[in-house]
Design an enzyme around this catalytic site. Sequence first.
Site, PDB file in Angstrom:
ATOM      1  N   ARG A 112       0.841  -1.199   0.000  1.00  0.00           N
ATOM      2  CA  ARG A 112       0.000   0.000   0.000  1.00  0.00           C
ATOM      3  C   ARG A 112       0.877   1.250   0.000  1.00  0.00           C
ATOM      4  O   ARG A 112       1.816   1.348   0.784  1.00  0.00           O
ATOM      5  CB  ARG A 112      -0.912   0.002   1.239  1.00  0.00           C
ATOM      6  CG  ARG A 112      -1.814  -1.226   1.244  1.00  0.00           C
ATOM      7  CD  ARG A 112      -2.838  -1.225   2.356  1.00  0.00           C
ATOM      8  NE  ARG A 112      -3.615  -2.463   2.272  1.00  0.00           N
ATOM      9  CZ  ARG A 112      -4.600  -2.792   3.090  1.00  0.00           C
ATOM     10  NH1 ARG A 112      -4.950  -1.971   4.066  1.00  0.00           N
ATOM     11  NH2 ARG A 112      -5.248  -3.934   2.927  1.00  0.00           N
ATOM     12  N   ARG A 148       2.322   1.875  10.373  1.00  0.00           N
ATOM     13  CA  ARG A 148       1.861   2.085   8.999  1.00  0.00           C
ATOM     14  C   ARG A 148       3.009   1.782   8.058  1.00  0.00           C
ATOM     15  O   ARG A 148       4.011   2.481   8.061  1.00  0.00           O
ATOM     16  CB  ARG A 148       1.373   3.529   8.807  1.00  0.00           C
ATOM     17  CG  ARG A 148       0.647   3.754   7.496  1.00  0.00           C
ATOM     18  CD  ARG A 148      -0.030   5.107   7.473  1.00  0.00           C
ATOM     19  NE  ARG A 148      -1.090   5.194   8.472  1.00  0.00           N
ATOM     20  CZ  ARG A 148      -2.332   4.742   8.288  1.00  0.00           C
ATOM     21  NH1 ARG A 148      -2.665   4.186   7.153  1.00  0.00           N
ATOM     22  NH2 ARG A 148      -3.230   4.865   9.238  1.00  0.00           N
ATOM     23  N   GLU A 164      -5.696  -1.474  14.538  1.00  0.00           N
ATOM     24  CA  GLU A 164      -6.505  -2.298  13.653  1.00  0.00           C
ATOM     25  C   GLU A 164      -5.687  -3.457  13.095  1.00  0.00           C
ATOM     26  O   GLU A 164      -4.686  -3.258  12.419  1.00  0.00           O
ATOM     27  CB  GLU A 164      -7.042  -1.435  12.501  1.00  0.00           C
ATOM     28  CG  GLU A 164      -7.934  -2.231  11.569  1.00  0.00           C
ATOM     29  CD  GLU A 164      -8.317  -1.439  10.315  1.00  0.00           C
ATOM     30  OE1 GLU A 164      -8.278  -0.195  10.375  1.00  0.00           O
ATOM     31  OE2 GLU A 164      -8.652  -2.087   9.315  1.00  0.00           O
ATOM     32  N   SER A 214     -10.060  -6.398   9.287  1.00  0.00           N
ATOM     33  CA  SER A 214     -11.373  -5.906   8.886  1.00  0.00           C
ATOM     34  C   SER A 214     -12.150  -7.098   8.377  1.00  0.00           C
ATOM     35  O   SER A 214     -11.625  -7.874   7.591  1.00  0.00           O
ATOM     36  CB  SER A 214     -11.243  -4.905   7.741  1.00  0.00           C
ATOM     37  OG  SER A 214     -11.056  -3.620   8.240  1.00  0.00           O
ATOM     38  N   ARG A 239       0.488  -5.447  12.577  1.00  0.00           N
ATOM     39  CA  ARG A 239      -0.117  -4.909  13.799  1.00  0.00           C
ATOM     40  C   ARG A 239      -0.142  -5.972  14.895  1.00  0.00           C
ATOM     41  O   ARG A 239       0.023  -5.684  16.077  1.00  0.00           O
ATOM     42  CB  ARG A 239      -1.542  -4.445  13.516  1.00  0.00           C
ATOM     43  CG  ARG A 239      -1.652  -3.479  12.345  1.00  0.00           C
ATOM     44  CD  ARG A 239      -1.264  -2.082  12.741  1.00  0.00           C
ATOM     45  NE  ARG A 239      -1.204  -1.162  11.613  1.00  0.00           N
ATOM     46  CZ  ARG A 239      -2.263  -0.715  10.946  1.00  0.00           C
ATOM     47  NH1 ARG A 239      -3.470  -1.122  11.269  1.00  0.00           N
ATOM     48  NH2 ARG A 239      -2.119   0.121   9.951  1.00  0.00           N
TER      49      ARG A 239
END
Length: 429
Positions: free
Chosen positions: A264, A279, A351, A354, A393
């Site tokens: 990403r 990140r 996070e 998801s 994470r």
Amino acid sequence: MPPMLDIKLIRENPEKVKKAIESKNEKGDVDKLLKLDKQRRDLIYITEDLKKQRNENSSQVALAKKEGRDAQALIVKTKEISQQIKEHDEKLQQIENEIYTELSRLPNLPHGDVPIGKDAADNVEVKRWGSIPEFDFKALDHLQLGERLNILDFKRGGKVTGSGFPVYKGLGARLERALINYMLDIHINEHGYTEIFPPFLANRESMFGTGQLPKLENDMYLADKDDLFLIPTSEVTVTNLHRDEILPGDKLPIKYTAYSACFRREAGSYGKETRGFLRVHQFNKVEMVNFVRPEESYQFHEQLLKEATDILERLNIPYRVLLLCTGDLSFAAAKCYDIETWSPAEQKWLEASSVSNFEDFQARRANIRFKDEQGAKPAFVHTLNGSGLATSRLMVSLLENYQTDEGTVIIPEPLRPYMGNMDIIKRSY
RNA sequence: GGAGAGAUGCCGGAGUGGUUGAACGGGACGGUCUCGAAAACCGUUGUGCGCAUUAGCGUACCCAGGGUUCGAAUCCCUGUCUCUCCGCCA
């Protein structure tokens, strides 16, 4: 050319669709679509009638020639019709392109259970599990632990590639591999998944199918010589496995799990959030993807959530589950849970997963259907996916939650078989 | 990267300009027969779109996109993919 949102749904409930789009902070020109839809149908009516005439005339020409009669007049006349058809078809193509463009920009509509809200602040916590550890010493963060134990090297990752490309070293690399293998094994052996090892690059059709394109083009890496994108999640390559297919009804549900590296660009993000693993541009993730019958999708959504949190419970890592509000919901999702794990050093939730139900949104875009028996009308499947889980994470929470006052890290019991039965990570040189 | 071959329905496989949505074979499904099954025989067996939405009618689709033609699965061009040989390579 597959539809995304059903144009019939828009035709029949324009106001409802408008409201739903708004609630997701998205845009879409529903009125323009309705107008184009009308134009399209009118044009089809005229054009098909012309085609019918042309076909009839052609048959007569054939017949005439067979019988040795002259057909010149008919040929000339039909030539004109064909010319008209061509013009109409071009116009139709143009209208359909416009419809396609507009339609592909419309987000999926939120499910009725989803709380209305503006942004992340309106998400609803629906579950909390595990106890937040309290250390009687100063807890180190994952960067300090990584450096101290010589298992992570962000600096050299920055040298060889750029910032946000972490390097795992020694027992760090092994722990990463252990996590991946452990999660895959649980999903395969206990959650009924079939393992897929997918490509890490995908073409435009695939990116469109799962909804990354057109909206997220700038958030992805592009190998432009070949017009291929590095996948931001294996959801892309795994879901698109069945693009343009009609699956036999008795094969459902199909449950795939896949490891992949994820890429990403995270354009525009900087600051404290970007430290270490918080990140990164490349991370590892084990993904779960389900293809299910529409009426069962919410049941599988709950199950998917359980399958993801099961890993955390086995590893004894505290987590909470958020139900995302409309404003925080992604473009393609109808309903989504985020799973966040606790970071003692950051003193906040990160996070790690998801878990989304896309209903038939991706299935429409990717044209994935199922059919129970021959003669039956094919219907779109529902697709769901969830990270199970993202290791970056998770690694933060794992290292920080399992640290000792000596600056070492205890290896969680379930991972030990994957680590040569070691029980602790100490500094190694 | 160079040379060649190919892409047809669930599968195999015909089809080189005119009722071909597609022969033939296999599979699957329904039926007849049978106590039951097998065999045999009969039938069914794709998808999108538009109109009617009950039956149905029309239209498009033989890898994709263009072109030629009154008319294309069939001819021409471009692209994609697959296979074979050569080169290169982890």
